[in-house]
Design a protein around this motif. Sequence first.
Motif, short mmCIF file in Angstrom:
data_model
loop_
_atom_site.label_atom_id
_atom_site.label_comp_id
_atom_site.label_asym_id
_atom_site.label_seq_id
_atom_site.Cartn_x
_atom_site.Cartn_y
_atom_site.Cartn_z
N VAL A 198 3.10 -1.92 75.58
CA VAL A 198 2.69 -0.52 75.56
C VAL A 198 1.47 -0.45 74.64
CG1 VAL A 198 3.37 1.84 75.10
CG2 VAL A 198 5.03 0.22 76.02
N GLU A 199 0.30 -0.69 75.21
CA GLU A 199 -0.90 -0.88 74.42
C GLU A 199 -2.13 -0.75 75.30
OE1 GLU A 199 -1.56 -5.49 73.86
OE2 GLU A 199 0.58 -5.07 73.94
N LEU A 200 -3.19 -0.25 74.73
CA LEU A 200 -4.46 -0.13 75.44
C LEU A 200 -5.56 -0.19 74.39
CD1 LEU A 200 -5.73 3.02 75.02
CD2 LEU A 200 -3.56 3.47 76.16
N PHE A 201 -6.75 -0.47 74.84
CA PHE A 201 -7.85 -0.53 73.88
C PHE A 201 -9.15 -0.11 74.54
CE2 PHE A 201 -10.04 -4.40 75.27
CZ PHE A 201 -9.06 -5.06 76.01
N GLU A 202 -10.17 0.01 73.71
CA GLU A 202 -11.53 0.26 74.18
C GLU A 202 -12.48 -0.66 73.43
OE1 GLU A 202 -13.27 1.81 76.44
OE2 GLU A 202 -11.39 2.39 77.41
N GLY A 203 -13.67 -0.82 73.95
CA GLY A 203 -14.69 -1.60 73.25
C GLY A 203 -16.00 -0.86 73.37
N LEU A 204 -16.61 -0.55 72.24
CA LEU A 204 -17.94 0.06 72.27
C LEU A 204 -18.72 -0.50 71.10
CD1 LEU A 204 -17.69 3.81 71.15
CD2 LEU A 204 -15.70 2.34 71.23
N LYS A 205 -20.00 -0.20 71.07
CA LYS A 205 -20.82 -0.84 70.06
C LYS A 205 -21.74 0.15 69.35
CE LYS A 205 -21.37 -5.69 71.46
NZ LYS A 205 -22.29 -6.58 72.17
N ALA A 206 -21.98 -0.16 68.07
CA ALA A 206 -23.00 0.56 67.29
C ALA A 206 -24.14 -0.41 67.03
CB ALA A 206 -22.41 1.07 65.98
N TYR A 207 -25.37 0.10 67.12
CA TYR A 207 -26.56 -0.73 66.97
C TYR A 207 -27.43 -0.16 65.86
CZ TYR A 207 -25.14 -2.08 71.70
OH TYR A 207 -24.43 -2.51 72.80
N ARG A 208 -27.99 -1.02 65.01
CA ARG A 208 -28.94 -0.56 64.03
C ARG A 208 -30.32 -0.61 64.68
NH1 ARG A 208 -28.75 0.14 58.65
NH2 ARG A 208 -26.78 -0.97 58.47
N GLY A 209 -30.93 0.56 64.83
CA GLY A 209 -32.19 0.65 65.56
C GLY A 209 -33.40 0.25 64.74
N VAL A 210 -34.54 0.19 65.43
CA VAL A 210 -35.79 -0.17 64.76
C VAL A 210 -36.14 0.85 63.67
CG1 VAL A 210 -36.91 -1.57 66.52
CG2 VAL A 210 -36.96 0.93 66.73
N ASP A 211 -35.61 2.07 63.80
CA ASP A 211 -35.84 3.11 62.79
C ASP A 211 -34.73 3.12 61.72
OD1 ASP A 211 -33.81 3.84 64.41
OD2 ASP A 211 -34.62 5.79 65.01
N ASP A 212 -33.93 2.08 61.71
CA ASP A 212 -32.80 1.92 60.76
C ASP A 212 -31.67 2.92 61.01
OD1 ASP A 212 -31.86 0.17 58.78
OD2 ASP A 212 -32.15 1.69 57.23
N LYS A 213 -31.82 3.73 62.05
CA LYS A 213 -30.71 4.65 62.39
C LYS A 213 -29.66 3.89 63.19
CE LYS A 213 -32.99 9.13 62.30
NZ LYS A 213 -33.71 10.13 63.09
N ILE A 214 -28.42 4.30 63.04
CA ILE A 214 -27.32 3.62 63.76
C ILE A 214 -26.95 4.47 64.98
CG2 ILE A 214 -24.93 2.86 63.62
CD1 ILE A 214 -25.48 2.42 60.58
N ARG A 215 -26.93 3.80 66.13
CA ARG A 215 -26.63 4.48 67.39
C ARG A 215 -25.38 3.89 68.03
NH1 ARG A 215 -31.98 4.29 66.76
NH2 ARG A 215 -33.18 6.17 67.25
N VAL A 216 -24.58 4.75 68.62
CA VAL A 216 -23.41 4.30 69.40
C VAL A 216 -23.72 4.58 70.87
CG1 VAL A 216 -20.92 4.54 69.76
CG2 VAL A 216 -21.86 4.78 67.47
N PHE A 217 -23.36 3.62 71.74
CA PHE A 217 -23.74 3.69 73.14
C PHE A 217 -22.65 4.38 73.98
CE2 PHE A 217 -24.40 1.79 77.43
CZ PHE A 217 -25.73 2.13 77.61
N ARG A 218 -22.94 5.55 74.48
CA ARG A 218 -22.10 6.30 75.42
C ARG A 218 -20.61 6.38 75.05
NH1 ARG A 218 -24.29 5.41 81.50
NH2 ARG A 218 -23.96 7.65 81.48
N PRO A 219 -20.31 6.73 73.81
CA PRO A 219 -18.89 6.72 73.39
C PRO A 219 -18.03 7.70 74.19
CG PRO A 219 -20.24 7.88 71.78
CD PRO A 219 -21.19 7.23 72.75
N ASP A 220 -18.64 8.77 74.72
CA ASP A 220 -17.88 9.75 75.49
C ASP A 220 -17.21 9.11 76.71
OD1 ASP A 220 -20.71 9.45 75.84
OD2 ASP A 220 -20.60 10.88 77.50
N LEU A 221 -17.89 8.12 77.30
CA LEU A 221 -17.30 7.45 78.46
C LEU A 221 -16.09 6.61 78.05
CD1 LEU A 221 -20.45 6.34 80.50
CD2 LEU A 221 -19.08 8.40 80.73
N ASN A 222 -16.17 5.97 76.89
CA ASN A 222 -15.01 5.22 76.39
C ASN A 222 -13.82 6.13 76.15
OD1 ASN A 222 -17.55 3.62 75.15
ND2 ASN A 222 -15.90 2.19 75.57
N MET A 223 -14.11 7.31 75.62
CA MET A 223 -13.02 8.24 75.30
C MET A 223 -12.32 8.70 76.58
SD MET A 223 -12.93 8.31 72.05
CE MET A 223 -13.56 6.64 72.01
#
Lengths: 426, 426
Positions: free
Chosen positions: B133-158
């Motif tokens: 009885v278990e499930l998971f997701e995998g998503l990623k955060a990236y440190r951009g060229v502007d030093d900002k951290i971005r997460v890729f399409r997390p709404d779809l994972n949710m």
Amino acid sequence: MFGSTKQCSCKMLIQIQHKLKQLIAKQTTRACSLKFKHDLSDSLEERKYENEQYDETDSEITFRFKDLTTKLCEPEQLRTKPDVTDLKFGHYFTDHMLKIFYHSKLGGWQRPVIIPFENISLHPAAKVLHYAVELFEGLKAYRGVDDKIRVFRPDLNMGRMNKSALSSGLPTFDGHELIKCINRLVEVDQEWVPHSESSSLYIRPTLIGIDGTLGVQQSESALLYVIICPVGSYFNGNDDSVSLLADPAYTRAWPGGCGDKKLGSNYGPTIRVHNRAIQKGRQQVLWLYGPNHEITEMGTMNMFVAYRNEFGEKVLATPPLSGLILPGITRQSILQLCEQWKDVRVEQRTITMDDVIKWQKAGRLLEMFGSGTACIVTPINSIEYLGEIINIPTIEHKEPLYLKVRESLHAIQYGHIKHPWAQTID
Amino acid sequence: MFGSTKQCSCKMLIQIQHKLKQLIAKQTTRACSLKFKHDLSDSLEERKYENEQYDETDSEITFRFKDLTTKLCEPEQLRTKPDVTDLKFGHYFTDHMLKIFYHSKLGGWQRPVIIPFENISLHPAAKVLHYAVELFEGLKAYRGVDDKIRVFRPDLNMGRMNKSALSSGLPTFDGHELIKCINRLVEVDQEWVPHSESSSLYIRPTLIGIDGTLGVQQSESALLYVIICPVGSYFNGNDDSVSLLADPAYTRAWPGGCGDKKLGSNYGPTIRVHNRAIQKGRQQVLWLYGPNHEITEMGTMNMFVAYRNEFGEKVLATPPLSGLILPGITRQSILQLCEQWKDVRVEQRTITMDDVIKWQKAGRLLEMFGSGTACIVTPINSIEYLGEIINIPTIEHKEPLYLKVRESLHAIQYGHIKHPWAQTID
């Protein structure tokens, strides 16, 4: 608190347990009081044994019973036993558990230990929590009419457990060694084996992958543990016949999958379908497979159908071991019993829903029942299939086969008759 | 050590973290020394905030970000960060984790907490350990060229995670609330987001059934937790193209099953098949389905095939969402990008092994690649199928599509171009 298991007789362990419990009853202060410690000192002294020499050469292949150590509960850890009339399946656990770690980097299997029942601490990335690297077994111990405790065909569980391990990238082991360890656990907690022929002690060996790394890979670390619990009937209610929902939209297992192994992954995905059956007022799921709607399993049980064939012969049929069904130990035992009896023709054959409907319409359908360790034999009273209700006259016969099977297994399990399938634990 | 999250700016948390770390560096005695406590007192004081009012009316439906509390690591708990060149997938975890319990008897979802990374303590009968009885997701955060951290399409994972929960008898929740909690976790451990465009921070939300009772049933207690880890490439080695084994004897998913959900049960049973591929000198499994040997997935990735059709048109094809494959977020993104580019015809269609062989023999097979969050895009160089090796010229082209896709996703993920799919966490 540790003692070598071979020399430390279980009788003594139990005596100590009872002594501890008596002390608790007498005690008004907490168990950590000085007086309490003093009272126990003799017993604790008795348990000091030297471990036998550990043979490291074969730890990769298996653990050994001779390396088992036992740490008994502190008196205040002993749990209250539930009343035998209140035994909901899998809700009460005994005072101790068996744990055996496997670490490939440490040479494989580690020493088995019996310890007080406790939570399991896992790395959050443990493979069991993400990728269902897990398998289990279910077997039972019964307190017989002679007060001896018997375990039913544990060797078959061990064979199946090793097959499940092979299919999951988990380590295998010598089943005889695990049986001996399990027997010792049951001995330690023997007062938990119900003094009742309507109850038994359910034994749940579990093997999980515990590597703390993400990635779908072979496990380098694993934990084999065994918990035991007194159980009554798996299903609630007085009439133990059940109603089924057979919906071809859902499939439990398929060719090229692992439906014939006792893996956790075969169970989680069935919960939504079970919920759907409950919503539709049915108690269990009848699992179908393929375009012909072949009957495979029911809930978590194997399936049997008794009918009269066109020659008037009474037939007991069950689906064959084609990879789509679990090779059940109760299933195998029923087949063996019925073959010995010779009053019913036994067939392992494909059974479709059309077959069931045809036999029912012709008045030739006699009984349908499920089999499994938890509930042994469960009669079926009806099936909802494609919007129709098919009534199954299982419990309407005078001398139904399912009852004969149930009573015969009962007689073996509770020691009414002597039989090689029921092995005493001492 | 607890502070309300809404008012407690993450910048301050990080400042405290760095202060703690500096202190450790200076400190020769253990962190529990009086001197140490004294040095920290100002920082700890800053973190004392009153919790906001807890709205209990909706706890059954979802937890809320506004109820999140954060307990930071003690200085001595902070881990050493691995070198960015040494980032084996899923081997290094950050200093903190997010935990949210669900107990139906306590009104449902409990308050989310960010706490120091720690083992999970489970009842030995917890449903996750027996019935997957278990499930998971995998998503990623990236440190951009502007030093900002971005997460890729997390709404779809949710969205996908809630669908997985529904199919497993586990509680659903408001995905936006979890995204905000995850963003806060990433902020707390933001120094773990690699300062490198070859690496990223992998985010692993996991939801497990934790009821301490045996029996295959709906979970009344669950734990949603999130762990995060800096990762490099999923596969080792310089040439990232992979060889596949396509063996029709093994099936990953089946109609009426749960192959389109991200459940643990879809992964454990694949390990034996992966091991078989490795034994045969191949790197990954190409999963086939049905009598026509339809291509479904490869390893844990979705599949793409680029070929020229009989009219000379360049086509990018991927299997349709028929229930047999995971609805991948990278898959969906690749389809959307290619549809926008208009230089390749995009098709969601059944692809059989006969199709692949036919296109290859006619010189019309261009590329095959897998897609997924862990490795983004992985080119395929060959397939072993029914004893034959089929060479795939994926990496032999001058301007392959897989590279264009990979680079476009890279540009979005690392902030080279502004794109709504990459959401900054602050």
